[in-house]
Scaffold this active site. Structure first.
Site, PDB file in Angstrom:
ATOM      1  N   ASP A   1       0.892  -1.162   0.000  1.00 60.81           N
ATOM      2  CA  ASP A   1       0.000   0.000   0.000  1.00 60.81           C
ATOM      3  C   ASP A   1       0.923   1.204   0.000  1.00 60.81           C
ATOM      4  O   ASP A   1       1.527   1.545   1.023  1.00 60.81           O
ATOM      5  CB  ASP A   1      -0.898  -0.006   1.238  1.00 60.81           C
ATOM      6  CG  ASP A   1      -1.783   1.231   1.318  1.00 60.81           C
ATOM      7  OD1 ASP A   1      -1.608   2.159   0.506  1.00 60.81           O
ATOM      8  OD2 ASP A   1      -2.650   1.280   2.218  1.00 60.81           O
TER       9      ASP A   1
ATOM     10  N   SER B   1      -0.946  12.031 -15.904  1.00 59.71           N
ATOM     11  CA  SER B   1      -2.086  11.780 -16.791  1.00 59.71           C
ATOM     12  C   SER B   1      -2.385  13.030 -17.610  1.00 59.71           C
ATOM     13  O   SER B   1      -2.112  14.160 -17.176  1.00 59.71           O
ATOM     14  CB  SER B   1      -3.321  11.415 -15.961  1.00 59.71           C
ATOM     15  OG  SER B   1      -4.500  11.426 -16.744  1.00 59.71           O
TER      16      SER B   1
ATOM     17  N   TYR C   1      -8.787  14.104  -8.979  1.00 57.88           N
ATOM     18  CA  TYR C   1      -7.795  13.219  -9.593  1.00 57.88           C
ATOM     19  C   TYR C   1      -6.884  14.031 -10.509  1.00 57.88           C
ATOM     20  O   TYR C   1      -5.651  13.890 -10.463  1.00 57.88           O
ATOM     21  CB  TYR C   1      -8.515  12.135 -10.381  1.00 57.88           C
ATOM     22  CG  TYR C   1      -7.625  11.274 -11.248  1.00 57.88           C
ATOM     23  CD1 TYR C   1      -6.890  10.218 -10.707  1.00 57.88           C
ATOM     24  CD2 TYR C   1      -7.537  11.505 -12.622  1.00 57.88           C
ATOM     25  CE1 TYR C   1      -6.082   9.427 -11.512  1.00 57.88           C
ATOM     26  CE2 TYR C   1      -6.734  10.715 -13.432  1.00 57.88           C
ATOM     27  CZ  TYR C   1      -6.006   9.673 -12.871  1.00 57.88           C
ATOM     28  OH  TYR C   1      -5.206   8.895 -13.671  1.00 57.88           O
TER      29      TYR C   1
ATOM     30  N   ALA D   1      -6.232  17.180 -10.330  1.00 52.99           N
ATOM     31  CA  ALA D   1      -5.400  18.059  -9.507  1.00 52.99           C
ATOM     32  C   ALA D   1      -4.230  17.290  -8.902  1.00 52.99           C
ATOM     33  O   ALA D   1      -3.109  17.795  -8.824  1.00 52.99           O
ATOM     34  CB  ALA D   1      -6.250  18.679  -8.397  1.00 52.99           C
ATOM     35  N   ALA D   2      -4.482  16.055  -8.468  1.00 59.58           N
ATOM     36  CA  ALA D   2      -3.409  15.231  -7.907  1.00 59.58           C
ATOM     37  C   ALA D   2      -2.349  14.938  -8.950  1.00 59.58           C
ATOM     38  O   ALA D   2      -1.143  14.990  -8.679  1.00 59.58           O
ATOM     39  CB  ALA D   2      -3.983  13.935  -7.354  1.00 59.58           C
ATOM     40  N   LYS D   3      -2.785  14.638 -10.168  1.00 58.73           N
ATOM     41  CA  LYS D   3      -1.836  14.344 -11.239  1.00 58.73           C
ATOM     42  C   LYS D   3      -1.060  15.593 -11.654  1.00 58.73           C
ATOM     43  O   LYS D   3       0.123  15.517 -12.013  1.00 58.73           O
ATOM     44  CB  LYS D   3      -2.577  13.743 -12.436  1.00 58.73           C
ATOM     45  CG  LYS D   3      -3.115  12.344 -12.188  1.00 58.73           C
ATOM     46  CD  LYS D   3      -2.011  11.351 -11.870  1.00 58.73           C
ATOM     47  CE  LYS D   3      -2.500   9.916 -11.843  1.00 58.73           C
ATOM     48  NZ  LYS D   3      -1.405   8.952 -11.526  1.00 58.73           N
TER      49      LYS D   3
ATOM     50  N   ILE E   1      -5.653   5.293 -22.744  1.00 58.95           N
ATOM     51  CA  ILE E   1      -4.947   4.024 -22.911  1.00 58.95           C
ATOM     52  C   ILE E   1      -5.931   2.878 -22.711  1.00 58.95           C
ATOM     53  O   ILE E   1      -6.493   2.710 -21.626  1.00 58.95           O
ATOM     54  CB  ILE E   1      -3.782   3.887 -21.913  1.00 58.95           C
ATOM     55  CG1 ILE E   1      -2.864   5.118 -21.992  1.00 58.95           C
ATOM     56  CG2 ILE E   1      -3.011   2.608 -22.188  1.00 58.95           C
ATOM     57  CD1 ILE E   1      -2.233   5.367 -23.347  1.00 58.95           C
TER      58      ILE E   1
END
Length: 255
Positions: free
Chosen positions: A65, A146, A160, A162-164, A193
């Site tokens: 994890d 991404s 998501y 924003a995290a990338k 993909i």
């Protein structure tokens, strides 16, 4: 010119499936020993490691994890014991959308999960494995971001995205910090993909077809497309490149 990674140890998080699996196989095909991690699917992780060994390579699978610092520290020791060295190449591929959640329905719990699995995991892994690279004279870190980092992602994916995007900024800062230690830090940024659980889970067929119609190269990408870019960044062919992002999206986003 052939890429030769003989004598190198690569670690690919989430290397049990999809893009991570493709990267693990590509690195192994060029001679690297490969450690792969999986979160829950031990069978997949063991299958990837076994396939690499059957092709003459050296590989082991480890449960991880990557949002848990204690588990990461344990992995550092496990890899050192299994391979007799620390990783020369680190591919931070593990990540997850978790679910499509519009901002008006956002909960603090969902926000934390998305940020942790995408950004926190990358930060913790780099912190844990960079010292080993330094002690061995250098290395290469490849972080998987991404296209969502540039376009905000699809519906319900803004956190998501924003995290990338944060991964890109973090990688640039880290690249400056560790350049003097012989460590390069770069990113690959996949677009649409196919053959991955991500789109099988989160993208309806109609949206999938519409997206492909808007891709200049006229097709979905494959895990192997991303793997070739990661392989380039992991190798000495990119020896004078750091802090950069390679877009692998068929032209759906051009910088």
């Amino acid at each position: 010119m052939n890429i030769d990674l003989s004598g190198k140890l690569a670690l690919v998080t989430g290397g049990n499936a999809g893009i991570g699996r493709g990267i693990a196989f590509a690195l192994a095909a060029c001679g690297a020993d490969v450690a792969v991690t999986y979160m829950n699917n031990k069978e997949q992780g063991e299958e990837v490691a076994r396939s690499i060994r059957e092709r003459g390579g050296r590989s082991e699978a480890f449960r991880l994890d990557a949002t848990d610092a204690a588990q990461i520290e344990r992995l550092v020791d496990e890899i050192s014991t299994a391979f007799g060295r620390s990783a020369d190449i680190l591919v931070n591929n593990a990540g997850h959308l978790i679910a499509r959640v519009p901002n008006l329905d956002m909960t603090e719990s969902h926000y934390a999960k998305v940020m942790d699995v995408n950004l926190k995991s990358c930060v913790l892994m780099c912190k844990a494995f960079a010292p080993g690279m330094k002690s061995q004279g250098g290395g290469s870190i490849v972080n998987v971001t991404s296209v969502a980092a540039h376009n905000g992602g699809g519906a319900g994916a803004s956190v998501y995205a924003a995290a990338k995007a944060a991964m890109i900024a973090y990688s640039k800062g880290l690249a400056k910090e560790v350049a003097g230690d012989g460590i390069r830090v770069n990113l690959v940024s996949p677009g649409f993909i196919g053959r991955t659980a991500f789109h099988d889970t989160f993208t309806p067929d109609a949206a999938r077809k519409a997206t492909v119609q808007g891709i200049p190269l006229g097709r979905e990408g494959t895990p192997e497309d991303v793997a070739m870019a990661a392989l380039f960044l992991a190798s000495d062919m990119s020896a004078y490149i750091t802090g950069e992002t390679i877009e692998v999206n068929g032209g759906m986003f051009m910088r």
